[in-house]
Design a protein around this motif. Structure first.
Motif, PDB file in Angstrom:
ATOM      1  N   THR A  22      27.384  27.585   1.475  1.00 24.15           N
ATOM      2  CA  THR A  22      26.289  28.326   0.854  1.00 24.15           C
ATOM      3  C   THR A  22      24.957  28.017   1.513  1.00 24.15           C
ATOM      4  O   THR A  22      24.580  26.848   1.673  1.00 24.15           O
ATOM      5  CB  THR A  22      26.209  28.000  -0.647  1.00 24.15           C
ATOM      6  OG1 THR A  22      27.450  28.346  -1.263  1.00 24.15           O
ATOM      7  CG2 THR A  22      25.085  28.777  -1.308  1.00 24.15           C
ATOM      8  N   ILE A  23      24.254  29.083   1.872  1.00 25.65           N
ATOM      9  CA  ILE A  23      22.895  28.973   2.404  1.00 25.65           C
ATOM     10  C   ILE A  23      21.935  29.335   1.276  1.00 25.65           C
ATOM     11  O   ILE A  23      21.829  30.503   0.881  1.00 25.65           O
ATOM     12  CB  ILE A  23      22.677  29.928   3.602  1.00 25.65           C
ATOM     13  CG1 ILE A  23      23.746  29.713   4.679  1.00 25.65           C
ATOM     14  CG2 ILE A  23      21.268  29.746   4.174  1.00 25.65           C
ATOM     15  CD1 ILE A  23      23.754  28.345   5.297  1.00 25.65           C
ATOM     16  N   GLY A  24      21.281  28.321   0.716  1.00 29.02           N
ATOM     17  CA  GLY A  24      20.384  28.554  -0.410  1.00 29.02           C
ATOM     18  C   GLY A  24      19.152  29.357  -0.011  1.00 29.02           C
ATOM     19  O   GLY A  24      18.742  29.388   1.156  1.00 29.02           O
ATOM     20  N   HIS A  25      18.536  30.002  -1.002  1.00 28.55           N
ATOM     21  CA  HIS A  25      17.351  30.822  -0.740  1.00 28.55           C
ATOM     22  C   HIS A  25      16.184  29.931  -0.337  1.00 28.55           C
ATOM     23  O   HIS A  25      15.869  28.936  -0.990  1.00 28.55           O
ATOM     24  CB  HIS A  25      16.983  31.632  -1.983  1.00 28.55           C
ATOM     25  CG  HIS A  25      15.914  32.640  -1.728  1.00 28.55           C
ATOM     26  ND1 HIS A  25      14.580  32.384  -1.914  1.00 28.55           N
ATOM     27  CD2 HIS A  25      15.979  33.917  -1.260  1.00 28.55           C
ATOM     28  CE1 HIS A  25      13.866  33.451  -1.605  1.00 28.55           C
ATOM     29  NE2 HIS A  25      14.688  34.390  -1.207  1.00 28.55           N
ATOM     30  N   ASP A  26      15.551  30.297   0.772  1.00 30.07           N
ATOM     31  CA  ASP A  26      14.441  29.521   1.326  1.00 30.07           C
ATOM     32  C   ASP A  26      13.671  30.462   2.242  1.00 30.07           C
ATOM     33  O   ASP A  26      13.884  31.678   2.218  1.00 30.07           O
ATOM     34  CB  ASP A  26      14.988  28.309   2.087  1.00 30.07           C
ATOM     35  CG  ASP A  26      13.983  27.150   2.157  1.00 30.07           C
ATOM     36  OD1 ASP A  26      12.766  27.413   2.229  1.00 30.07           O
ATOM     37  OD2 ASP A  26      14.428  25.980   2.153  1.00 30.07           O
ATOM     38  N   ILE A  46      25.145  33.748   1.594  1.00 27.83           N
ATOM     39  CA  ILE A  46      23.690  33.722   1.658  1.00 27.83           C
ATOM     40  C   ILE A  46      23.119  34.106   0.299  1.00 27.83           C
ATOM     41  O   ILE A  46      23.423  35.174  -0.231  1.00 27.83           O
ATOM     42  CB  ILE A  46      23.174  34.706   2.718  1.00 27.83           C
ATOM     43  CG1 ILE A  46      23.880  34.480   4.057  1.00 27.83           C
ATOM     44  CG2 ILE A  46      21.668  34.565   2.889  1.00 27.83           C
ATOM     45  CD1 ILE A  46      23.594  35.568   5.065  1.00 27.83           C
ATOM     46  N   LYS A  47      22.293  33.253  -0.241  1.00 27.43           N
ATOM     47  CA  LYS A  47      21.613  33.550  -1.500  1.00 27.43           C
ATOM     48  C   LYS A  47      20.370  34.388  -1.198  1.00 27.43           C
ATOM     49  O   LYS A  47      19.480  33.968  -0.448  1.00 27.43           O
ATOM     50  CB  LYS A  47      21.196  32.258  -2.196  1.00 27.43           C
ATOM     51  CG  LYS A  47      22.345  31.348  -2.583  1.00 27.43           C
ATOM     52  CD  LYS A  47      22.959  31.741  -3.900  1.00 27.43           C
ATOM     53  CE  LYS A  47      23.921  30.678  -4.400  1.00 27.43           C
ATOM     54  NZ  LYS A  47      24.437  30.965  -5.749  1.00 27.43           N
ATOM     55  N   LEU A  48      20.308  35.594  -1.775  1.00 28.93           N
ATOM     56  CA  LEU A  48      19.180  36.490  -1.553  1.00 28.93           C
ATOM     57  C   LEU A  48      18.527  36.880  -2.868  1.00 28.93           C
ATOM     58  O   LEU A  48      19.191  36.940  -3.912  1.00 28.93           O
ATOM     59  CB  LEU A  48      19.639  37.755  -0.822  1.00 28.93           C
ATOM     60  CG  LEU A  48      20.146  37.587   0.615  1.00 28.93           C
ATOM     61  CD1 LEU A  48      20.567  38.944   1.178  1.00 28.93           C
ATOM     62  CD2 LEU A  48      19.088  36.943   1.510  1.00 28.93           C
ATOM     63  N   LEU A  69      30.103  36.939   6.733  1.00 25.53           N
ATOM     64  CA  LEU A  69      29.000  36.772   5.795  1.00 25.53           C
ATOM     65  C   LEU A  69      29.301  37.442   4.458  1.00 25.53           C
ATOM     66  O   LEU A  69      29.860  38.537   4.408  1.00 25.53           O
ATOM     67  CB  LEU A  69      27.712  37.373   6.355  1.00 25.53           C
ATOM     68  CG  LEU A  69      27.070  36.715   7.572  1.00 25.53           C
ATOM     69  CD1 LEU A  69      25.819  37.490   7.962  1.00 25.53           C
ATOM     70  CD2 LEU A  69      26.727  35.255   7.291  1.00 25.53           C
ATOM     71  N   MET A  70      28.902  36.768   3.388  1.00 22.72           N
ATOM     72  CA  MET A  70      28.812  37.388   2.079  1.00 22.72           C
ATOM     73  C   MET A  70      27.433  37.073   1.515  1.00 22.72           C
ATOM     74  O   MET A  70      26.770  36.127   1.949  1.00 22.72           O
ATOM     75  CB  MET A  70      29.915  36.893   1.136  1.00 22.72           C
ATOM     76  CG  MET A  70      29.849  35.432   0.764  1.00 22.72           C
ATOM     77  SD  MET A  70      30.990  34.988  -0.574  1.00 22.72           S
ATOM     78  CE  MET A  70      30.215  35.838  -1.964  1.00 22.72           C
ATOM     79  N   VAL A  71      27.016  37.879   0.562  1.00 25.01           N
ATOM     80  CA  VAL A  71      25.696  37.749  -0.040  1.00 25.01           C
ATOM     81  C   VAL A  71      25.857  37.532  -1.536  1.00 25.01           C
ATOM     82  O   VAL A  71      26.695  38.165  -2.182  1.00 25.01           O
ATOM     83  CB  VAL A  71      24.854  39.018   0.230  1.00 25.01           C
ATOM     84  CG1 VAL A  71      23.685  39.137  -0.743  1.00 25.01           C
ATOM     85  CG2 VAL A  71      24.362  39.027   1.670  1.00 25.01           C
ATOM     86  N   ASP A  72      25.065  36.619  -2.089  1.00 27.83           N
ATOM     87  CA  ASP A  72      25.030  36.401  -3.537  1.00 27.83           C
ATOM     88  C   ASP A  72      23.621  36.702  -4.018  1.00 27.83           C
ATOM     89  O   ASP A  72      22.670  35.997  -3.669  1.00 27.83           O
ATOM     90  CB  ASP A  72      25.418  34.959  -3.861  1.00 27.83           C
ATOM     91  CG  ASP A  72      25.496  34.690  -5.361  1.00 27.83           C
ATOM     92  OD1 ASP A  72      25.289  35.636  -6.152  1.00 27.83           O
ATOM     93  OD2 ASP A  72      25.760  33.543  -5.746  1.00 27.83           O
ATOM     94  N   ALA A  73      23.491  37.761  -4.821  1.00 27.70           N
ATOM     95  CA  ALA A  73      22.174  38.140  -5.344  1.00 27.70           C
ATOM     96  C   ALA A  73      21.857  37.441  -6.656  1.00 27.70           C
ATOM     97  O   ALA A  73      20.740  37.576  -7.166  1.00 27.70           O
ATOM     98  CB  ALA A  73      22.101  39.649  -5.542  1.00 27.70           C
ATOM     99  N   ASN A  74      22.808  36.719  -7.232  1.00 30.58           N
ATOM    100  CA  ASN A  74      22.571  35.976  -8.474  1.00 30.58           C
ATOM    101  C   ASN A  74      21.916  36.817  -9.566  1.00 30.58           C
ATOM    102  O   ASN A  74      20.957  36.382 -10.204  1.00 30.58           O
ATOM    103  CB  ASN A  74      21.735  34.733  -8.222  1.00 30.58           C
ATOM    104  CG  ASN A  74      22.549  33.561  -7.707  1.00 30.58           C
ATOM    105  OD1 ASN A  74      22.266  33.013  -6.639  1.00 30.58           O
ATOM    106  ND2 ASN A  74      23.582  33.181  -8.440  1.00 30.58           N
ATOM    107  N   GLN A  75      22.390  38.065  -9.733  1.00 29.49           N
ATOM    108  CA  GLN A  75      21.902  38.984 -10.766  1.00 29.49           C
ATOM    109  C   GLN A  75      20.487  39.483 -10.502  1.00 29.49           C
ATOM    110  O   GLN A  75      19.862  40.072 -11.379  1.00 29.49           O
ATOM    111  CB  GLN A  75      21.935  38.333 -12.153  1.00 29.49           C
ATOM    112  CG  GLN A  75      23.237  37.663 -12.541  1.00 29.49           C
ATOM    113  CD  GLN A  75      23.198  37.102 -13.944  1.00 29.49           C
ATOM    114  OE1 GLN A  75      23.200  37.853 -14.938  1.00 29.49           O
ATOM    115  NE2 GLN A  75      23.146  35.784 -14.049  1.00 29.49           N
TER     116      GLN A  75
END
Length: 224
Positions: A22-26, A46-48, A69-75
């Protein structure tokens, strides 16, 4: 031995599984640097957020052109933003989008033909929510912390498979002791996110066997 009995009861032949990192949002530069140093991993999540998702995604992809790659928008996306960013995600080869819209606010996904598979996380915690999730998503992410444990997690996985849904297994923050039962569910999944121990200062030893981006056999003493 206890772990082996679980596998046998579930009809599962255990094998190594490739796990995402996981690549945290930064900032875009920090995310790219994080991705560049995660060399053992061939899959990144990737957290976006709505804050320049295209720029951050482009930076990570430039740093790691070799990975899935996958993306996690966390809602965090709206339906409009999801539609806006889909072409960008396609261009960078994103294969999966996790929980783009808020739990309880994703009805617009019913009947939506997304060109990238959508994966429910918070929108499908237990079997009670599977029917609704199946109308909105192509995959579900099973987290044992949310599902209530391994027994229900396996039941949810089998029920989702019966509906033709793809499977992912995820984790909350935790040591190898928390990852070990999820590793059983991982045997049924096409995407595996069990990188919890890498996000801790120290793991509980003996730890789950991680090597070359894979989570391998659970050593004796980790669980059961």
């Amino acid at each position: 031995r206890a772990g082996k009995r679980v596998w046998e009861l579930a009809g599962i032949a255990p094998k190594p599984v490739e796990t995402v990192y996981t690549i945290g949002h930064d900032t875009a530069d920090a995310m790219a640097a994080n991705a560049a140093q995660a060399t053992p991993f061939k899959r990144l999540k990737i957290k976006l957020t709505p804050d320049d998702p295209a720029g951050r995604l482009a930076a990570v992809r430039a740093a790691r052109p070799d990975v899935q790659l996958m993306v996690d928008a966390n809602q965090g996306f709206s339906f409009g933003l999801l539609n806006d960013v889909l072409p960008v995600l396609q261009r960078h080869g994103v294969e999966l989008i996790e929980q783009p819209l808020p739990r309880g606010g994703d009805a617009e996904l019913e009947g939506f033909a997304s060109p990238i598979s959508l994966c429910a996380d918070e929108s499908c915690l237990t079997l009670d929510e599977l029917d609704q999730a199946a109308e909105r998503y192509q995959m579900i992410n099973i987290k044992l912390d949310k599902a209530g444990g391994l027994t229900h997690g396996l039941a949810l996985a089998r029920a989702a498979q019966a509906k033709g849904l793809g499977l992912m297994v995820g984790c909350m923050g935790g040591t190898s002791r928390a990852m070990a039962p999820a590793w059983v569910v991982a045997q049924l999944c096409s995407w595996v996110d069990l990188d919890g121990p890498f996000l801790l200062k120290a793991d509980r030893l003996p730890g789950l066997d991680y090597a070359d981006g894979e989570a391998r056999a659970v050593p004796r003493g980790v669980w059961g």
